[in-house]
Design an enzyme around this catalytic site. Structure first.
Site, short mmCIF file in Angstrom:
data_model
loop_
_atom_site.label_atom_id
_atom_site.label_comp_id
_atom_site.label_asym_id
_atom_site.label_seq_id
_atom_site.Cartn_x
_atom_site.Cartn_y
_atom_site.Cartn_z
N HIS A 51 -2.29 -5.40 1.52
CA HIS A 51 -3.57 -6.07 1.33
C HIS A 51 -3.29 -7.49 0.87
O HIS A 51 -2.35 -7.72 0.11
CB HIS A 51 -4.40 -5.37 0.25
CG HIS A 51 -5.52 -6.23 -0.28
ND1 HIS A 51 -6.73 -6.31 0.34
CD2 HIS A 51 -5.57 -7.10 -1.33
CE1 HIS A 51 -7.50 -7.19 -0.33
NE2 HIS A 51 -6.81 -7.67 -1.33
N TYR B 138 -12.38 -2.10 -3.80
CA TYR B 138 -12.87 -2.28 -2.42
C TYR B 138 -14.39 -2.24 -2.32
O TYR B 138 -14.93 -1.97 -1.24
CB TYR B 138 -12.24 -1.23 -1.50
CG TYR B 138 -10.87 -1.61 -0.96
CD1 TYR B 138 -10.70 -2.76 -0.18
CD2 TYR B 138 -9.77 -0.82 -1.21
CE1 TYR B 138 -9.45 -3.11 0.33
CE2 TYR B 138 -8.51 -1.17 -0.70
CZ TYR B 138 -8.37 -2.32 0.07
OH TYR B 138 -7.13 -2.66 0.58
N LYS C 191 0.82 -1.22 0.00
CA LYS C 191 0.00 0.00 0.00
C LYS C 191 0.86 1.28 0.00
O LYS C 191 2.06 1.23 0.28
CB LYS C 191 -0.93 -0.04 1.22
CG LYS C 191 -1.97 -1.17 1.16
CD LYS C 191 -2.93 -1.11 2.36
CE LYS C 191 -3.98 -2.21 2.28
NZ LYS C 191 -4.96 -2.12 3.41
N ASN D 187 -2.10 0.28 6.74
CA ASN D 187 -1.52 -0.94 7.29
C ASN D 187 -0.68 -1.74 6.30
O ASN D 187 -0.55 -2.95 6.40
CB ASN D 187 -2.62 -1.79 7.94
CG ASN D 187 -3.68 -2.22 6.95
OD1 ASN D 187 -3.61 -1.88 5.77
ND2 ASN D 187 -4.65 -2.98 7.41
N GLU E 211 -9.66 -10.55 -7.83
CA GLU E 211 -8.69 -9.47 -7.60
C GLU E 211 -7.49 -9.59 -8.55
O GLU E 211 -6.99 -8.59 -9.06
CB GLU E 211 -8.24 -9.47 -6.14
CG GLU E 211 -9.36 -9.04 -5.20
CD GLU E 211 -8.98 -9.11 -3.72
OE1 GLU E 211 -7.81 -9.45 -3.41
OE2 GLU E 211 -9.85 -8.81 -2.89
P1 GTP Z 1 -7.04 -6.20 3.44
O1 GTP Z 1 -6.06 -7.28 3.14
O2 GTP Z 1 -6.51 -4.83 3.08
O3 GTP Z 1 -8.41 -6.47 2.88
O4 GTP Z 1 -7.12 -6.18 5.02
P2 GTP Z 1 -7.96 -7.10 5.99
O5 GTP Z 1 -8.65 -8.18 5.25
O6 GTP Z 1 -7.06 -7.44 7.11
O7 GTP Z 1 -9.03 -6.05 6.52
P3 GTP Z 1 -10.53 -5.73 6.01
O8 GTP Z 1 -10.81 -6.46 4.74
O9 GTP Z 1 -11.43 -5.90 7.17
O10 GTP Z 1 -10.42 -4.18 5.71
C1 GTP Z 1 -9.87 -3.74 4.48
C2 GTP Z 1 -8.97 -2.54 4.74
O11 GTP Z 1 -9.76 -1.46 5.20
C3 GTP Z 1 -7.93 -2.74 5.85
O12 GTP Z 1 -6.76 -3.36 5.42
C4 GTP Z 1 -7.64 -1.30 6.23
O13 GTP Z 1 -6.75 -0.67 5.32
C5 GTP Z 1 -9.01 -0.66 6.09
N1 GTP Z 1 -9.68 -0.61 7.38
C6 GTP Z 1 -10.20 -1.65 8.11
N2 GTP Z 1 -10.73 -1.22 9.26
C7 GTP Z 1 -10.54 0.14 9.26
C8 GTP Z 1 -10.87 1.17 10.19
O14 GTP Z 1 -11.45 0.94 11.26
N3 GTP Z 1 -10.51 2.45 9.83
C9 GTP Z 1 -9.87 2.74 8.66
N4 GTP Z 1 -9.55 4.01 8.37
N5 GTP Z 1 -9.55 1.79 7.78
C10 GTP Z 1 -9.87 0.52 8.07
MG MG Z 2 -9.87 -7.88 3.47
#
Ligand code: GTP
Ligand code: MG
Length: 138
Positions: A115, A49, A9, A112, A126
């Site tokens: 992805h 997303y 990212k 973070n 994807e």
């Molecule tokens: P991905 O591999 O990026 O999909 O991460 P993940 O599967 O561990 O998390 P998830 O699919 O639940 O969320 C997708 C992305 O949304 C996360 O990686 C974060 O970048 C973002 N995200 C998740 N929760 C939050 C939040 O509470 N606040 C913000 N600003 N971003 C969030």
């Molecule tokens: Mg995810």
């Protein structure tokens, strides 16, 4: 062999962490069978997303993903989807196990660093969003 989509990212490319993150994938036995550096528009990030569009952070997430270059990669290996997520660590870096990408590098739950696809069907969709079959070299 299984394939999964990984994105390094903008918070990570900005800090020159592409090589260190890719090394963690390779050290875990994942092969990088495709890789490119791109910058998405907010609209392109929004399509990627789409599953999160009802979540409160959707707009912020799309703006962030378009805020700088990303490196999209296809990782191949036995159990690649689960293995990649193990190497990534928990979404929130505060919960991520030591040695994972997010424990070592992530700045916050939003920014973070990586992805990774979460299932076989999402991985296929994807990968197809970013790469043609000719670009995947196993
Ligand atoms: P991905 O591999 O990026 O999909 O991460 P993940 O599967 O561990 O998390 P998830 O699919 O639940 O969320 C997708 C992305 O949304 C996360 O990686 C974060 O970048 C973002 N995200 C998740 N929760 C939050 C939040 O509470 N606040 C913000 N600003 N971003 C969030
Ligand atoms: Mg995810």
């Amino acid at each position: 062999l299984e394939r999964t989509l990984s994105i390094i990212k903008p918070d990570a490319t900005r800090r020159n962490l592409t090589g260190k993150i890719a090394a963690k994938f390779e050290d875990a036995g994942l092969r990088i069978v495709a890789s490119k550096r791109i910058q998405m528009t907010p609209a392109q990030a929004g399509v990627f997303y789409e599953v999160h569009k009802e979540r409160p952070f959707y707009g912020e997430l799309c703006e962030f993903m378009a805020s700088g270059p990303v490196v999209v990669q296809v990782l191949e290996g036995e159990g690649a989807i689960a293995k990649n997520r193990e190497v990534m660590g928990a979404t929130n870096p505060k919960d991520a196990a030591p040695g994972t990408v997010r424990a070592d590098f992530a700045e916050s739950v939003g920014e973070n660093s990586v992805h990774g696809s979460d299932a076989a069907d999402t991985a296929a969709a994807e990968i197809a969003y970013f790469f043609s079959g000719l670009e995947l070299v196993g």
